[in-house]
Each structure stands twice: as C-alpha cells, then as structure tokens.
Scaffold this motif. Structure first.
Motif, PDB file in Angstrom:
ATOM      1  N   VAL A   1      52.436  40.999  48.828  1.00  0.00           N
ATOM      2  CA  VAL A   1      52.371  39.618  48.347  1.00  0.00           C
ATOM      3  C   VAL A   1      51.042  39.374  47.635  1.00  0.00           C
ATOM      4  O   VAL A   1      50.993  38.802  46.542  1.00  0.00           O
ATOM      5  CB  VAL A   1      52.558  38.632  49.516  1.00  0.00           C
ATOM      6  CG1 VAL A   1      52.368  37.195  49.034  1.00  0.00           C
ATOM      7  CG2 VAL A   1      53.938  38.806  50.137  1.00  0.00           C
ATOM      8  N   ALA A   2      49.943  39.812  48.244  1.00  0.00           N
ATOM      9  CA  ALA A   2      48.634  39.671  47.607  1.00  0.00           C
ATOM     10  C   ALA A   2      48.574  40.479  46.321  1.00  0.00           C
ATOM     11  O   ALA A   2      47.965  40.055  45.323  1.00  0.00           O
ATOM     12  CB  ALA A   2      47.535  40.124  48.567  1.00  0.00           C
ATOM     13  N   TRP A   3      49.206  41.635  46.304  1.00  0.00           N
ATOM     14  CA  TRP A   3      49.216  42.493  45.115  1.00  0.00           C
ATOM     15  C   TRP A   3      49.843  41.780  43.929  1.00  0.00           C
ATOM     16  O   TRP A   3      49.407  41.941  42.786  1.00  0.00           O
ATOM     17  CB  TRP A   3      49.964  43.782  45.434  1.00  0.00           C
ATOM     18  CG  TRP A   3      50.055  44.754  44.305  1.00  0.00           C
ATOM     19  CD1 TRP A   3      49.015  45.450  43.752  1.00  0.00           C
ATOM     20  CD2 TRP A   3      51.233  45.169  43.601  1.00  0.00           C
ATOM     21  NE1 TRP A   3      49.480  46.273  42.748  1.00  0.00           N
ATOM     22  CE2 TRP A   3      50.824  46.115  42.642  1.00  0.00           C
ATOM     23  CE3 TRP A   3      52.577  44.830  43.706  1.00  0.00           C
ATOM     24  CZ2 TRP A   3      51.742  46.736  41.779  1.00  0.00           C
ATOM     25  CZ3 TRP A   3      53.486  45.438  42.856  1.00  0.00           C
ATOM     26  CH2 TRP A   3      53.068  46.371  41.903  1.00  0.00           C
ATOM     27  N   ALA A   4      50.846  40.966  44.172  1.00  0.00           N
ATOM     28  CA  ALA A   4      51.536  40.283  43.081  1.00  0.00           C
ATOM     29  C   ALA A   4      50.605  39.345  42.322  1.00  0.00           C
ATOM     30  O   ALA A   4      50.784  39.122  41.117  1.00  0.00           O
ATOM     31  CB  ALA A   4      52.733  39.501  43.638  1.00  0.00           C
ATOM     32  N   ASP A   5      49.584  38.803  42.993  1.00  0.00           N
ATOM     33  CA  ASP A   5      48.666  37.845  42.361  1.00  0.00           C
ATOM     34  C   ASP A   5      47.325  38.448  41.986  1.00  0.00           C
ATOM     35  O   ASP A   5      46.467  37.749  41.430  1.00  0.00           O
ATOM     36  CB  ASP A   5      48.420  36.671  43.315  1.00  0.00           C
ATOM     37  CG  ASP A   5      49.702  35.936  43.671  1.00  0.00           C
ATOM     38  OD1 ASP A   5      50.581  35.830  42.797  1.00  0.00           O
ATOM     39  OD2 ASP A   5      49.818  35.467  44.826  1.00  0.00           O
ATOM     40  N   ALA A   6      47.130  39.714  42.274  1.00  0.00           N
ATOM     41  CA  ALA A   6      45.793  40.299  42.151  1.00  0.00           C
ATOM     42  C   ALA A   6      45.287  40.323  40.709  1.00  0.00           C
ATOM     43  O   ALA A   6      44.114  40.013  40.448  1.00  0.00           O
ATOM     44  CB  ALA A   6      45.790  41.715  42.725  1.00  0.00           C
ATOM     45  N   GLU A   7      46.114  40.690  39.766  1.00  0.00           N
ATOM     46  CA  GLU A   7      45.644  40.834  38.383  1.00  0.00           C
ATOM     47  C   GLU A   7      45.078  39.517  37.847  1.00  0.00           C
ATOM     48  O   GLU A   7      43.989  39.487  37.260  1.00  0.00           O
ATOM     49  CB  GLU A   7      46.773  41.319  37.490  1.00  0.00           C
ATOM     50  CG  GLU A   7      46.346  41.472  36.030  1.00  0.00           C
ATOM     51  CD  GLU A   7      47.455  42.003  35.135  1.00  0.00           C
ATOM     52  OE1 GLU A   7      47.197  42.186  33.934  1.00  0.00           O
ATOM     53  OE2 GLU A   7      48.575  42.229  35.631  1.00  0.00           O
ATOM     54  N   THR A   8      45.787  38.427  38.049  1.00  0.00           N
ATOM     55  CA  THR A   8      45.327  37.132  37.551  1.00  0.00           C
ATOM     56  C   THR A   8      44.008  36.739  38.198  1.00  0.00           C
ATOM     57  O   THR A   8      43.078  36.282  37.520  1.00  0.00           O
ATOM     58  CB  THR A   8      46.389  36.049  37.839  1.00  0.00           C
ATOM     59  OG1 THR A   8      47.602  36.405  37.173  1.00  0.00           O
ATOM     60  CG2 THR A   8      45.935  34.696  37.351  1.00  0.00           C
ATOM     61  N   LEU A   9      43.902  36.933  39.488  1.00  0.00           N
ATOM     62  CA  LEU A   9      42.686  36.554  40.205  1.00  0.00           C
ATOM     63  C   LEU A   9      41.499  37.416  39.784  1.00  0.00           C
ATOM     64  O   LEU A   9      40.388  36.908  39.563  1.00  0.00           O
ATOM     65  CB  LEU A   9      42.917  36.675  41.714  1.00  0.00           C
ATOM     66  CG  LEU A   9      41.725  36.371  42.614  1.00  0.00           C
ATOM     67  CD1 LEU A   9      41.214  34.965  42.377  1.00  0.00           C
ATOM     68  CD2 LEU A   9      42.101  36.566  44.077  1.00  0.00           C
ATOM     69  N   VAL A  10      41.706  38.725  39.662  1.00  0.00           N
ATOM     70  CA  VAL A  10      40.617  39.631  39.281  1.00  0.00           C
ATOM     71  C   VAL A  10      40.105  39.296  37.889  1.00  0.00           C
ATOM     72  O   VAL A  10      38.890  39.198  37.651  1.00  0.00           O
ATOM     73  CB  VAL A  10      41.088  41.097  39.353  1.00  0.00           C
ATOM     74  CG1 VAL A  10      40.090  42.017  38.666  1.00  0.00           C
ATOM     75  CG2 VAL A  10      41.276  41.522  40.801  1.00  0.00           C
ATOM     76  N   THR A  11      41.004  39.093  36.942  1.00  0.00           N
ATOM     77  CA  THR A  11      40.602  38.809  35.562  1.00  0.00           C
ATOM     78  C   THR A  11      39.812  37.504  35.480  1.00  0.00           C
ATOM     79  O   THR A  11      38.759  37.440  34.824  1.00  0.00           O
ATOM     80  CB  THR A  11      41.846  38.742  34.661  1.00  0.00           C
ATOM     81  OG1 THR A  11      42.546  39.985  34.724  1.00  0.00           O
ATOM     82  CG2 THR A  11      41.448  38.475  33.216  1.00  0.00           C
ATOM     83  N   ALA A  12      40.303  36.473  36.149  1.00  0.00           N
ATOM     84  CA  ALA A  12      39.608  35.182  36.123  1.00  0.00           C
ATOM     85  C   ALA A  12      38.236  35.279  36.778  1.00  0.00           C
ATOM     86  O   ALA A  12      37.249  34.691  36.292  1.00  0.00           O
ATOM     87  CB  ALA A  12      40.462  34.121  36.812  1.00  0.00           C
ATOM     88  N   THR A  13      38.137  36.012  37.859  1.00  0.00           N
ATOM     89  CA  THR A  13      36.868  36.143  38.572  1.00  0.00           C
ATOM     90  C   THR A  13      35.831  36.857  37.721  1.00  0.00           C
ATOM     91  O   THR A  13      34.651  36.465  37.689  1.00  0.00           O
ATOM     92  CB  THR A  13      37.080  36.900  39.896  1.00  0.00           C
ATOM     93  OG1 THR A  13      38.016  36.185  40.708  1.00  0.00           O
ATOM     94  CG2 THR A  13      35.775  37.049  40.650  1.00  0.00           C
ATOM     95  N   ILE A  14      36.223  37.904  37.020  1.00  0.00           N
ATOM     96  CA  ILE A  14      35.288  38.633  36.165  1.00  0.00           C
ATOM     97  C   ILE A  14      34.741  37.722  35.077  1.00  0.00           C
ATOM     98  O   ILE A  14      33.525  37.712  34.797  1.00  0.00           O
ATOM     99  CB  ILE A  14      35.986  39.859  35.545  1.00  0.00           C
ATOM    100  CG1 ILE A  14      36.295  40.889  36.635  1.00  0.00           C
ATOM    101  CG2 ILE A  14      35.134  40.488  34.444  1.00  0.00           C
ATOM    102  CD1 ILE A  14      37.239  41.983  36.203  1.00  0.00           C
ATOM    103  N   GLU A  15      35.601  36.925  34.460  1.00  0.00           N
ATOM    104  CA  GLU A  15      35.144  36.008  33.414  1.00  0.00           C
ATOM    105  C   GLU A  15      34.146  34.998  33.970  1.00  0.00           C
ATOM    106  O   GLU A  15      33.141  34.669  33.325  1.00  0.00           O
ATOM    107  CB  GLU A  15      36.351  35.302  32.801  1.00  0.00           C
ATOM    108  CG  GLU A  15      37.255  36.238  31.999  1.00  0.00           C
ATOM    109  CD  GLU A  15      38.531  35.568  31.518  1.00  0.00           C
ATOM    110  OE1 GLU A  15      38.794  34.420  31.961  1.00  0.00           O
ATOM    111  OE2 GLU A  15      39.259  36.176  30.721  1.00  0.00           O
ATOM    112  N   GLN A  16      34.401  34.525  35.182  1.00  0.00           N
ATOM    113  CA  GLN A  16      33.480  33.567  35.801  1.00  0.00           C
ATOM    114  C   GLN A  16      32.145  34.219  36.154  1.00  0.00           C
ATOM    115  O   GLN A  16      31.085  33.592  36.028  1.00  0.00           O
ATOM    116  CB  GLN A  16      34.132  32.972  37.048  1.00  0.00           C
ATOM    117  CG  GLN A  16      35.344  32.110  36.754  1.00  0.00           C
ATOM    118  CD  GLN A  16      36.203  31.854  37.979  1.00  0.00           C
ATOM    119  OE1 GLN A  16      35.830  32.227  39.093  1.00  0.00           O
ATOM    120  NE2 GLN A  16      37.354  31.232  37.789  1.00  0.00           N
ATOM    121  N   LEU A  17      32.169  35.482  36.573  1.00  0.00           N
ATOM    122  CA  LEU A  17      30.937  36.160  36.979  1.00  0.00           C
ATOM    123  C   LEU A  17      30.013  36.428  35.803  1.00  0.00           C
ATOM    124  O   LEU A  17      28.782  36.327  35.932  1.00  0.00           O
ATOM    125  CB  LEU A  17      31.281  37.479  37.683  1.00  0.00           C
ATOM    126  CG  LEU A  17      31.884  37.373  39.086  1.00  0.00           C
ATOM    127  CD1 LEU A  17      32.354  38.737  39.570  1.00  0.00           C
ATOM    128  CD2 LEU A  17      30.861  36.789  40.069  1.00  0.00           C
TER     129      LEU A  17
END
Length: 395
Positions: A268-284
């Motif tokens: 379930v977490a895997w299904a959302d991981a790509e969106t979360l990772v990409t957004a987090t990198i942009e914020q960092l």
C-alpha cells in the motif's frame, strides 16, 4: 521421502541427471551474461530441450518457455532467471567467471540448472502428467522493473493456474528451504537524482547555487522525511549507492548526482511512494535554487505467497528433504520480480539453502559468493514435486 510413485520416479531421474546439472551450473557460472544479453544461456537450453523432443518458445533474443505434457488438466508454471550481475568474480574456483566484471553473484546459475533438471525428469513422465508443466526461463531479473513483465507479455502465464519459484539463500544450509505464507520480499524501486545549478568558487557560495550542499541535504534528509511521512510499519529504506559531484576542492560544481534504491515492506505504501519521493526532493532542494531531475523507476512489488500455493510448496519441500528441512523464514527488503507473476496468478516462492553446513555464510550480490552444489538437484526435485503435486490437487 515422497509417497507418490510418480514423484519417486521423477526424483530418481534427477539423481541420475545430477552430474549433467552440476556441469551445466559450472558452465553457466564460467560464462555469465548480463540482463537482456543471455543469448548463450538461452541457446544452451534450446539445444537441450530439442534433444528431449520438446518445443521451446523464445521470448525474443533471450529467455524462453517450454511446455511438458499434453493432458487436459491444470497448467502449472515453474520459473528460473538467467542473468548475472556486473560484479567481479572473486573466487578461485576452476569454474570462476571468464567474463571480466561479470559474475553469477545471485545464484541464477543454480536456478537455471535446477529448473532444467526438473524439466529433464518431467519430460520422462510427460505422458502421465494430468496437465502441462510450463518451464519459464526468464531474462533480466536483476534490473528494474525486471524481465518478468516481458515474459508475461510474451504469453508466459497464458492458461497458467499456479506458479512456483526458488531463490538461493546463502544464509541457509544446503538441504533446507525457507518458506512463509504472505509477504516474502519487499517492494524495490530505483531512484536517480540529478541536480543542476550555477557553480562557482567555494569562497563565494552566496553568489552560486551551492549544489553540493543541496545534494547533501537530499542524501541525509530524504530518508528522514520518508520515515515520518510513511507508516513505520511499511519499513521504508532509502540507501544510496552512487554519489557524484565536483572535481576540485575549491570549486562548487554545476552538476551533481545521487542514486540508490527505495525499498519497503508494504504494498500500500509502495503505491504512493513515487509521488511522495518526488515532491519531497523538490521541497528539499528548493531553498538552494538548484534544479532537480528525478528519475524514479517503479521496480517490483513485494512477493506475496498465496496461502494454498505455499502449502503445496511446503509439501513438495518435505517430500524431498523431510519435515526437518522445511524452515520458516522472514520477510526481507530484497526485491524479486517473481512478484509480477504473483500479481496475475496464485503461487509461491521458497528460499533454497546453499550454505555448506558449518561453512562460511556468504551474501548475495557479492563477488565471493560460493554455493554448495548439492543445492542444484534439490532445487530440481522441489520444483518438479511442486508441479506434480499442484496438478493433482487442482484437478
């Protein structure tokens, strides 16, 4: 240890074929081929199946499937993978790799030889099989998202009701196999981040976009953020394998790169991981003015062993090595594209012990990996017994 006359005959045939299987495993080990380049391995298998009077079907330039039997009963698939890894062979065995920088450091040579052994034995009793057994020799397991998807696209699962596989485990003694119902492996994705910005002199970082500092923030902060944004029970793990930036100590570079893997236990977490990772990198990296390019490749979901298939595979294990050789095992974060097959049909995978009892415990994906070759006929026997047992049960 089997109580089935048919399985007993199959096991005896594998015993007789063990010298051939050992020789094949050594040949494959000496001549490893990387993902999507397994032409020699494929042709060796084609030649052997031709000799058995079977009709292998190629997936393309590499990989194949072959059906054994013609009965109207269930179709049960058995799968092995063909590819090696881009790591040097550090052993001194006579059959060490002859290909510079390439080695079977994950045991796929054992998988291939074992499945061929199952095929040799099953071919001898093909007329007595209730249905068909499909052998799948899959290319490119070691790269994401894996060759399983290509094999499925080529029809590997057409008509298949159940599938089984094995994977070498150098932490388990030869003669034992580890098995568990439910999740066996983790989800695994690849992540490649490239940062660009205005470089400059290290004495004037305020006049540049300090790319190296931003890269450091990604390296340290992305794993930390994900550990707070995802359920801790998902077991998320971000590990970097490549970091590159700059060529001089007093120059802030204009380009940097970091790459690694994102793994987790939960689908379930895997299904959302790509969106979360990409957004987090942009914020960092946003506060530093650098521009991120994120290449996120969804690799494989977790291998989830279906309960009844797990029970069938457990029976096969016990028919070969006895109840004492049937071990429980834990879920790992390792990725395995066998998971893609299990998205389509029920099945199960077990971990094949390859450690010599009392000997060294090796690790997968390391150039010093050694396997106890007694694992090869055991693999063949367990796979063949699982196929026969599943056919009889599913009638």
């Amino acid at each position: 240890m089997s109580t089935s006359p048919l399985i007993d005959r199959v096991l005896a045939r594998i015993d007789a074929a063990t010298p051939e299987l050992t020789e094949l495993r050594r040949d494959l080990h000496a001549n490893p081929e990387l993902s999507w380049h397994e032409q020699r391995t494929t042709q060796l298998l084609v030649k052997r199946f031709d000799e058995l009077g079977l009709e292998p079907v190629l997936f393309g330039e590499t990989g194949l499937m072959v059906d054994i039997g013609s009965g109207p009963g269930p179709v049960v698939a058995l799968r092995a993978d063909l590819d090696a890894l881009p790591v040097p062979d550090l052993t001194d065995d006579p059959w060490r790799s002859t290909v510079e920088g390439v080695a079977h450091a994950c045991g796929h040579d054992v998988h291939t030889a074992g499945l061929l052994g199952a095929g040799i034995a099953l071919a001898e009793v093909a007329g007595e099989l209730p249905g068909r057994v499909r052998l799948i020799f899959q290319p490119a397991e070691e790269i994401m998202p894996g060759g399983a998807l290509a094999a499925i696209g080529a029809g590997a699962l057409d008509g298949v009701g159940r599938i089984f596989g094995l994977h070498c485990d150098p932490g388990v003694d030869v003669g034992s196999l580890g098995l568990r119902e439910g999740p066996l492996t983790g989800a695994a994705d690849s992540l490649d981040i490239r940062l660009t910005g205005k470089g400059g002199h290290t004495s004037r970082p305020h006049l540049t976009e300090d790319l190296t500092f931003a890269l450091g923030k990604v390296i340290t902060e992305l794993p930390a953020v994900l550990s707070r944004r995802l359920d801790p029970r998902a077991g998320v793990s971000v590990v970097w394998g490549l970091v590159r930036a700059g060529s001089a100590m007093n120059v802030i570079p204009a380009i940097g790169r970091v790459a690694g893997t994102v793994r987790m236990l939960d689908a379930v977490a895997w299904a959302d991981a790509e969106t979360l990772v990409t957004a987090t990198i942009e914020q960092l990296v946003g506060p530093y003015g650098v521009v991120p390019e994120v290449i996120y490749v969804r690799g494989v979901p977790p291998v989830v062993n279906e309960p009844f298939s797990t029970a069938l595979l457990g029976r096969a294990i016990e028919s070969v090595v006895g109840a004492e050789g049937h071990l429980s095992t834990t879920q790992s974060l390792g990725g395995e594209d066998f998971a893609w097959y299990l998205q389509q049909v029920p099945g199960a995978m077990a971990r094949l012990g390859t450690r010599t009892p009392g000997g060294t415990t090796y690790d997968l994906h390391q150039g010093d990996l050694r396997v106890d070759e007694r694992a090869v006929p055991i693999a063949a026997k367990v796979l063949a017994a699982a196929a026969i047992g599943a056919q009889v049960t599913d009638l």
